[in-house]
Design a protein around this motif. Structure first.
Motif, PDB file in Angstrom:
ATOM      1  N   TYR A 104      19.998  69.100  43.103  1.00  0.00           N
ATOM      2  CA  TYR A 104      19.485  68.017  44.148  1.00  0.00           C
ATOM      3  C   TYR A 104      18.136  67.321  43.384  1.00  0.00           C
ATOM      4  CZ  TYR A 104      18.407  65.907  48.445  1.00  0.00           C
ATOM      5  OH  TYR A 104      18.293  65.001  49.447  1.00  0.00           O
ATOM      6  N   PHE A 105      17.473  68.129  42.815  1.00  0.00           N
ATOM      7  CA  PHE A 105      16.342  67.330  42.423  1.00  0.00           C
ATOM      8  C   PHE A 105      16.316  67.264  40.548  1.00  0.00           C
ATOM      9  CE2 PHE A 105      14.685  69.766  45.848  1.00  0.00           C
ATOM     10  CZ  PHE A 105      14.053  68.905  46.451  1.00  0.00           C
ATOM     11  N   CYS A 106      17.312  67.494  40.022  1.00  0.00           N
ATOM     12  CA  CYS A 106      17.482  67.361  38.571  1.00  0.00           C
ATOM     13  C   CYS A 106      18.644  66.614  38.322  1.00  0.00           C
ATOM     14  CB  CYS A 106      17.570  68.587  37.739  1.00  0.00           C
ATOM     15  SG  CYS A 106      15.812  69.421  38.225  1.00  0.00           S
ATOM     16  N   GLY A 107      18.674  65.732  37.149  1.00  0.00           N
ATOM     17  CA  GLY A 107      19.965  65.109  36.643  1.00  0.00           C
ATOM     18  C   GLY A 107      19.905  64.948  35.045  1.00  0.00           C
ATOM     19  N   SER A 108      20.620  64.174  34.556  1.00  0.00           N
ATOM     20  CA  SER A 108      20.562  63.869  33.144  1.00  0.00           C
ATOM     21  C   SER A 108      19.334  63.925  32.439  1.00  0.00           C
ATOM     22  CB  SER A 108      21.737  63.289  32.783  1.00  0.00           C
ATOM     23  OG  SER A 108      21.493  61.971  33.113  1.00  0.00           O
ATOM     24  N   GLY A 109      18.619  62.917  33.292  1.00  0.00           N
ATOM     25  CA  GLY A 109      17.121  62.450  32.539  1.00  0.00           C
ATOM     26  C   GLY A 109      15.764  63.343  32.899  1.00  0.00           C
TER      27      GLY A 109
END
Length: 198
Positions: A104-109
């Motif tokens: 929910y708070f993290c992605g690829s960046g």
């Protein structure tokens, strides 16, 4: 599970060899009860209560306010945070770095995170941040500069008008190697940080 049972048996054996006084009998009774529940499969050893200190409650309260619109879309698994205290402005009061490690708070960046004042008020929200965050030896506006990795590069983050920039990836690239003398906060991959629900 076997190691927990062996530890309990060891403690029980130790206390059974001690003098019979009231306090050791109480401890022995508690150990026997826990052991019987563990062997019988009725004890829940993984559900220890979370540490209930002032900082955790302060952060929980603030996250529920900051994320009020997000809460309905979040699963129970999304509602966990890590935190670490660090005095950024040398006022003998810690600020709180708050980080997350779920989708929910993290992605690829990278991940989102917050810095809160000692009273719980918001200093900053960050996006596309990789943990840990390094505390530089320099400072701006009486707050330590930060070195944040984002997009496989380190960026120098300086306080400006009472706020750090929220997107580290568009800030000045840190020249040189990763500074070894810097303090680290929220090193959640190399250290075991306790997770807290909100």
């Amino acid at each position: 599970m076997k190691s927990k049972i062996l530890i309990l048996i060891g403690i029980l054996a130790f206390y059974s060899c001690q003098n019979k006084n009231e306090s050791s009998n109480i401890v022995k009774t508690i150990i026997q009860d826990t052991l019987s529940k563990t062997v019988g499969g009725t004890a829940n050893l993984n559900d220890a209560p979370p540490r209930d200190d002032k900082a955790v409650e302060l952060i929980r309260t603030q996250l529920n306010i900051l994320l009020e619109k997000d809460l309905p879309a979040m699963t129970k698994a999304d509602r966990f945070f890590y935190y670490q205290a660090f005095d950024l402005n040398n006022d003998s009061k810690n600020e709180y770095f708050v980080g997350f490690s779920n989708s929910y708070f993290c992605g690829s960046g990278g991940c989102s995170g917050y810095i809160l004042n000692n009273d719980g008020s918001l200093i900053n929200r960050f996006s596309v941040t990789e943990f840990p965050i390094l505390i530089a030896t320099s400072s701006t506006e009486n707050f330590s500069d930060l070195i944040i990795q984002s997009g496989n590069e380190f960026h120098l983050i300086k306080m400006k008008n009472g706020k750090y920039p929220s997107n580290p990836s568009v800030q000045e690239i840190w020249k040189g190697v990763r500074p070894k003398e810097s303090a680290k906060v929220l090193d959640i991959t190399d250290k075991k940080f306790e997770k807290y629900s909100f």
